[in-house]
Design a protein around this motif. Structure first.
Motif, PDB file in Angstrom:
ATOM      1  N   ASP A 130      34.194   0.827  -4.558  1.00 12.65           N
ATOM      2  CA  ASP A 130      35.445   0.915  -5.324  1.00 12.65           C
ATOM      3  C   ASP A 130      35.942   2.350  -5.445  1.00 12.65           C
ATOM      4  O   ASP A 130      36.440   2.763  -6.496  1.00 12.65           O
ATOM      5  CB  ASP A 130      35.269   0.297  -6.717  1.00 12.65           C
ATOM      6  CG  ASP A 130      34.913  -1.182  -6.652  1.00 12.65           C
ATOM      7  OD1 ASP A 130      35.466  -1.890  -5.786  1.00 12.65           O
ATOM      8  OD2 ASP A 130      34.079  -1.633  -7.462  1.00 12.65           O
ATOM      9  N   GLY A 131      35.790   3.134  -4.382  1.00 17.03           N
ATOM     10  CA  GLY A 131      36.284   4.503  -4.381  1.00 17.03           C
ATOM     11  C   GLY A 131      35.409   5.509  -5.108  1.00 17.03           C
ATOM     12  O   GLY A 131      35.811   6.661  -5.286  1.00 17.03           O
ATOM     13  N   ILE A 132      34.214   5.100  -5.524  1.00 15.85           N
ATOM     14  CA  ILE A 132      33.293   5.973  -6.259  1.00 15.85           C
ATOM     15  C   ILE A 132      32.125   6.347  -5.365  1.00 15.85           C
ATOM     16  O   ILE A 132      31.559   5.490  -4.674  1.00 15.85           O
ATOM     17  CB  ILE A 132      32.776   5.271  -7.528  1.00 15.85           C
ATOM     18  CG1 ILE A 132      33.921   4.917  -8.465  1.00 15.85           C
ATOM     19  CG2 ILE A 132      31.759   6.159  -8.250  1.00 15.85           C
ATOM     20  CD1 ILE A 132      33.534   3.950  -9.554  1.00 15.85           C
ATOM     21  N   LYS A 133      31.734   7.614  -5.378  1.00 18.64           N
ATOM     22  CA  LYS A 133      30.595   8.100  -4.613  1.00 18.64           C
ATOM     23  C   LYS A 133      29.540   8.647  -5.578  1.00 18.64           C
ATOM     24  O   LYS A 133      29.769   9.629  -6.284  1.00 18.64           O
ATOM     25  CB  LYS A 133      31.043   9.207  -3.638  1.00 18.64           C
ATOM     26  CG  LYS A 133      29.936   9.743  -2.744  1.00 18.64           C
ATOM     27  CD  LYS A 133      30.488  10.771  -1.758  1.00 18.64           C
ATOM     28  CE  LYS A 133      29.397  11.328  -0.852  1.00 18.64           C
ATOM     29  NZ  LYS A 133      29.928  12.322   0.114  1.00 18.64           N
ATOM     30  N   PHE A 134      28.393   7.972  -5.607  1.00 15.08           N
ATOM     31  CA  PHE A 134      27.304   8.314  -6.520  1.00 15.08           C
ATOM     32  C   PHE A 134      26.091   8.721  -5.711  1.00 15.08           C
ATOM     33  O   PHE A 134      25.601   7.956  -4.884  1.00 15.08           O
ATOM     34  CB  PHE A 134      26.989   7.113  -7.416  1.00 15.08           C
ATOM     35  CG  PHE A 134      25.705   7.227  -8.206  1.00 15.08           C
ATOM     36  CD1 PHE A 134      25.390   8.388  -8.889  1.00 15.08           C
ATOM     37  CD2 PHE A 134      24.819   6.156  -8.271  1.00 15.08           C
ATOM     38  CE1 PHE A 134      24.204   8.496  -9.610  1.00 15.08           C
ATOM     39  CE2 PHE A 134      23.642   6.241  -8.984  1.00 15.08           C
ATOM     40  CZ  PHE A 134      23.330   7.410  -9.663  1.00 15.08           C
ATOM     41  N   GLY A 135      25.589   9.927  -5.930  1.00 13.61           N
ATOM     42  CA  GLY A 135      24.453  10.426  -5.175  1.00 13.61           C
ATOM     43  C   GLY A 135      23.196  10.536  -6.019  1.00 13.61           C
ATOM     44  O   GLY A 135      23.241  11.036  -7.148  1.00 13.61           O
ATOM     45  N   VAL A 136      22.087  10.054  -5.474  1.00 10.17           N
ATOM     46  CA  VAL A 136      20.769  10.233  -6.091  1.00 10.17           C
ATOM     47  C   VAL A 136      19.983  11.196  -5.221  1.00 10.17           C
ATOM     48  O   VAL A 136      19.806  10.959  -4.018  1.00 10.17           O
ATOM     49  CB  VAL A 136      20.032   8.889  -6.224  1.00 10.17           C
ATOM     50  CG1 VAL A 136      18.632   9.111  -6.796  1.00 10.17           C
ATOM     51  CG2 VAL A 136      20.820   7.922  -7.098  1.00 10.17           C
ATOM     52  N   LEU A 137      19.511  12.281  -5.817  1.00 11.31           N
ATOM     53  CA  LEU A 137      18.856  13.339  -5.050  1.00 11.31           C
ATOM     54  C   LEU A 137      17.681  13.898  -5.851  1.00 11.31           C
ATOM     55  O   LEU A 137      17.836  14.809  -6.661  1.00 11.31           O
ATOM     56  CB  LEU A 137      19.861  14.444  -4.710  1.00 11.31           C
ATOM     57  CG  LEU A 137      19.386  15.564  -3.792  1.00 11.31           C
ATOM     58  CD1 LEU A 137      18.925  15.015  -2.444  1.00 11.31           C
ATOM     59  CD2 LEU A 137      20.484  16.599  -3.584  1.00 11.31           C
ATOM     60  N   THR A 138      16.506  13.305  -5.637  1.00 10.98           N
ATOM     61  CA  THR A 138      15.281  13.784  -6.274  1.00 10.98           C
ATOM     62  C   THR A 138      14.188  13.849  -5.210  1.00 10.98           C
ATOM     63  O   THR A 138      14.373  13.414  -4.081  1.00 10.98           O
ATOM     64  CB  THR A 138      14.828  12.855  -7.415  1.00 10.98           C
ATOM     65  OG1 THR A 138      14.396  11.596  -6.877  1.00 10.98           O
ATOM     66  CG2 THR A 138      15.959  12.605  -8.409  1.00 10.98           C
ATOM     67  N   ASP A 139      13.058  14.406  -5.577  1.00  7.57           N
ATOM     68  CA  ASP A 139      11.884  14.424  -4.705  1.00  7.57           C
ATOM     69  C   ASP A 139      12.172  15.093  -3.359  1.00  7.57           C
ATOM     70  O   ASP A 139      12.064  14.492  -2.297  1.00  7.57           O
ATOM     71  CB  ASP A 139      11.359  13.002  -4.509  1.00  7.57           C
ATOM     72  CG  ASP A 139      10.815  12.414  -5.800  1.00  7.57           C
ATOM     73  OD1 ASP A 139       9.592  12.470  -5.990  1.00  7.57           O
ATOM     74  OD2 ASP A 139      11.620  11.938  -6.612  1.00  7.57           O
ATOM     75  N   LEU A 140      12.514  16.352  -3.438  1.00  3.26           N
ATOM     76  CA  LEU A 140      12.668  17.189  -2.251  1.00  3.26           C
ATOM     77  C   LEU A 140      12.347  18.623  -2.636  1.00  3.26           C
ATOM     78  O   LEU A 140      12.578  19.031  -3.775  1.00  3.26           O
ATOM     79  CB  LEU A 140      14.072  17.082  -1.655  1.00  3.26           C
ATOM     80  CG  LEU A 140      15.264  17.691  -2.390  1.00  3.26           C
ATOM     81  CD1 LEU A 140      16.477  17.750  -1.465  1.00  3.26           C
ATOM     82  CD2 LEU A 140      15.631  16.928  -3.654  1.00  3.26           C
ATOM     83  N   ASP A 155      31.132  11.858  -7.033  1.00  6.56           N
ATOM     84  CA  ASP A 155      31.745  11.640  -8.351  1.00  6.56           C
ATOM     85  C   ASP A 155      30.698  11.654  -9.457  1.00  6.56           C
ATOM     86  O   ASP A 155      31.027  11.865 -10.631  1.00  6.56           O
ATOM     87  CB  ASP A 155      32.496  10.310  -8.367  1.00  6.56           C
ATOM     88  CG  ASP A 155      33.628  10.281  -7.358  1.00  6.56           C
ATOM     89  OD1 ASP A 155      34.586  11.063  -7.534  1.00  6.56           O
ATOM     90  OD2 ASP A 155      33.561   9.503  -6.390  1.00  6.56           O
ATOM     91  N   ALA A 156      29.452  11.415  -9.099  1.00  2.00           N
ATOM     92  CA  ALA A 156      28.341  11.490 -10.053  1.00  2.00           C
ATOM     93  C   ALA A 156      27.075  11.824  -9.284  1.00  2.00           C
ATOM     94  O   ALA A 156      26.921  11.467  -8.115  1.00  2.00           O
ATOM     95  CB  ALA A 156      28.167  10.176 -10.804  1.00  2.00           C
ATOM     96  N   LEU A 157      26.147  12.519  -9.957  1.00  2.00           N
ATOM     97  CA  LEU A 157      24.891  12.918  -9.341  1.00  2.00           C
ATOM     98  C   LEU A 157      23.732  12.663 -10.293  1.00  2.00           C
ATOM     99  O   LEU A 157      23.812  12.967 -11.491  1.00  2.00           O
ATOM    100  CB  LEU A 157      24.894  14.409  -9.004  1.00  2.00           C
ATOM    101  CG  LEU A 157      25.509  14.882  -7.687  1.00  2.00           C
ATOM    102  CD1 LEU A 157      25.551  16.410  -7.659  1.00  2.00           C
ATOM    103  CD2 LEU A 157      24.720  14.350  -6.501  1.00  2.00           C
ATOM    104  N   LEU A 158      22.667  12.107  -9.755  1.00  2.00           N
ATOM    105  CA  LEU A 158      21.364  12.082 -10.414  1.00  2.00           C
ATOM    106  C   LEU A 158      20.509  13.066  -9.623  1.00  2.00           C
ATOM    107  O   LEU A 158      20.140  12.804  -8.475  1.00  2.00           O
ATOM    108  CB  LEU A 158      20.773  10.673 -10.367  1.00  2.00           C
ATOM    109  CG  LEU A 158      19.363  10.487 -10.932  1.00  2.00           C
ATOM    110  CD1 LEU A 158      19.346  10.774 -12.419  1.00  2.00           C
ATOM    111  CD2 LEU A 158      18.861   9.081 -10.659  1.00  2.00           C
ATOM    112  N   LEU A 159      20.204  14.212 -10.222  1.00  2.00           N
ATOM    113  CA  LEU A 159      19.708  15.367  -9.478  1.00  2.00           C
ATOM    114  C   LEU A 159      18.429  15.910 -10.097  1.00  2.00           C
ATOM    115  O   LEU A 159      18.351  16.106 -11.311  1.00  2.00           O
ATOM    116  CB  LEU A 159      20.790  16.451  -9.468  1.00  2.00           C
ATOM    117  CG  LEU A 159      20.493  17.774  -8.795  1.00  2.00           C
ATOM    118  CD1 LEU A 159      20.232  17.593  -7.302  1.00  2.00           C
ATOM    119  CD2 LEU A 159      21.660  18.749  -9.006  1.00  2.00           C
ATOM    120  N   GLU A 160      17.452  16.180  -9.251  1.00  2.00           N
ATOM    121  CA  GLU A 160      16.167  16.688  -9.720  1.00  2.00           C
ATOM    122  C   GLU A 160      16.223  18.153 -10.135  1.00  2.00           C
ATOM    123  O   GLU A 160      16.837  18.987  -9.468  1.00  2.00           O
ATOM    124  CB  GLU A 160      15.143  16.528  -8.593  1.00  2.00           C
ATOM    125  CG  GLU A 160      13.812  17.210  -8.860  1.00  2.00           C
ATOM    126  CD  GLU A 160      12.806  16.951  -7.753  1.00  2.00           C
ATOM    127  OE1 GLU A 160      12.098  15.942  -7.860  1.00  2.00           O
ATOM    128  OE2 GLU A 160      12.738  17.740  -6.789  1.00  2.00           O
TER     129      GLU A 160
END
Length: 261
Positions: A130-140, A155-160
């Motif tokens: 629906d036009g939303i970009k959500f990134g999950v970026l952990t364990d690196l 548009d949103a990030l879950l970031l380590e």
């Protein structure tokens, strides 16, 4: 789209993501019973899920996946390296992610992103709906140019932000584990996370969640001291915890130029 957390840290991870026609659980580093209790806190159960998705084979991410998949007959998506690195038993609806190729679950577009981590074939993920970009970026352990390019306009990030280097160096871990956590294939420090945020477009972020914070090698105060200066433009900044995770965060599609006209 919206997302919430069952918990975030070395004792167990799980991120619940919902979109217009489905829901998935990204990782389940808890026993199935514990995961069910944590889902219930969010007024959900495994029966509400369309799929399970796995980032890599470490126990704090995969512990409850196979049991939940078998009991609730859920499709499980993971890379071949992740699957073959552990004896998971029979997974009735296994969907292997070959070559980090993007795929769909209903209307949700899922983009696997390879990351430098000490696992066999680890992946983090970007979700679009629906036009939303959500990134999950952990364990690196480091931000590669490819990772930075793929996550630069979410548009949103879950970031380590896993550790504070001084706390890690003086903390209780044995030298080999300190080297592993702080190395290029381990986990991001507060400073590495801040550097990444300084280089990407944070003005677009509706929400930023700082996750996978070490209970022994970091603190909320240490993380905030480094990250607050580079997150001033973010509408919502939240810090995930191991025991509670965090509640639902709702995301809305950005207004297009046509809608603004």
């Amino acid at each position: 789209m919206r997302f919430a957390s069952l918990g975030s840290g070395s004792q167990g991870n799980g991120t619940l993501i919902e979109w217009s026609d489905g829901a998935l659980l990204l990782d389940c580093g808890f026993s199935m019973k514990e995961a069910e209790l944590r889902l219930a806190r969010l007024e959900r159960s495994p029966r509400d899920l369309s799929a399970l998705l796995v980032t890599h084979e470490h126990g704090d991410h995969i512990k409850g996946i196979a049991a939940m998949a078998r009991r609730y007959q859920l499709p499980v998506y993971m890379t071949p390296g992740t699957y073959h690195s552990r004896d998971l038993g029979v997974i009735p609806q296994l969907r292997l992610i070959e070559g980090y190729r993007a795929f769909r679950i209903g209307s949700l577009e899922v983009e696997p992103v390879p990351v430098p981590h000490d696992a066999r074939e680890p992946s983090q993920f970007i979700f679009c709906s629906d036009g939303i970009k959500f990134g999950v970026l952990t364990d690196l352990g480091s931000i590669s140019p490819h990772v930075e390019e793929r996550y630069c306009d979410c548009d949103a990030l879950l970031l380590e932000a896993n550790h504070d280097p001084v706390m890690l160096a003086s903390g209780p871990y044995p030298p080999s584990l300190k080297q592993r956590v702080g190395g290029a294939w381990g986990h991001l420090s507060n400073q590495q996370t801040a550097g990444f945020l300084a280089r990407v477009d944070t003005d677009k972020l509706q929400a930023l969640v700082i996750a996978h914070i070490s209970q022994k090698n970091n603190s909320l105060a240490a993380a905030r001291a480094v990250l607050d200066p580079v997150t001033q433009s973010v509408a919502r900044v939240q810090y995930a915890c191991q025991d509670e995770g965090f509640g639902w965060i709702q995301l809305r599609a950005p207004l297009t130029s046509a809608a603004l006209a």
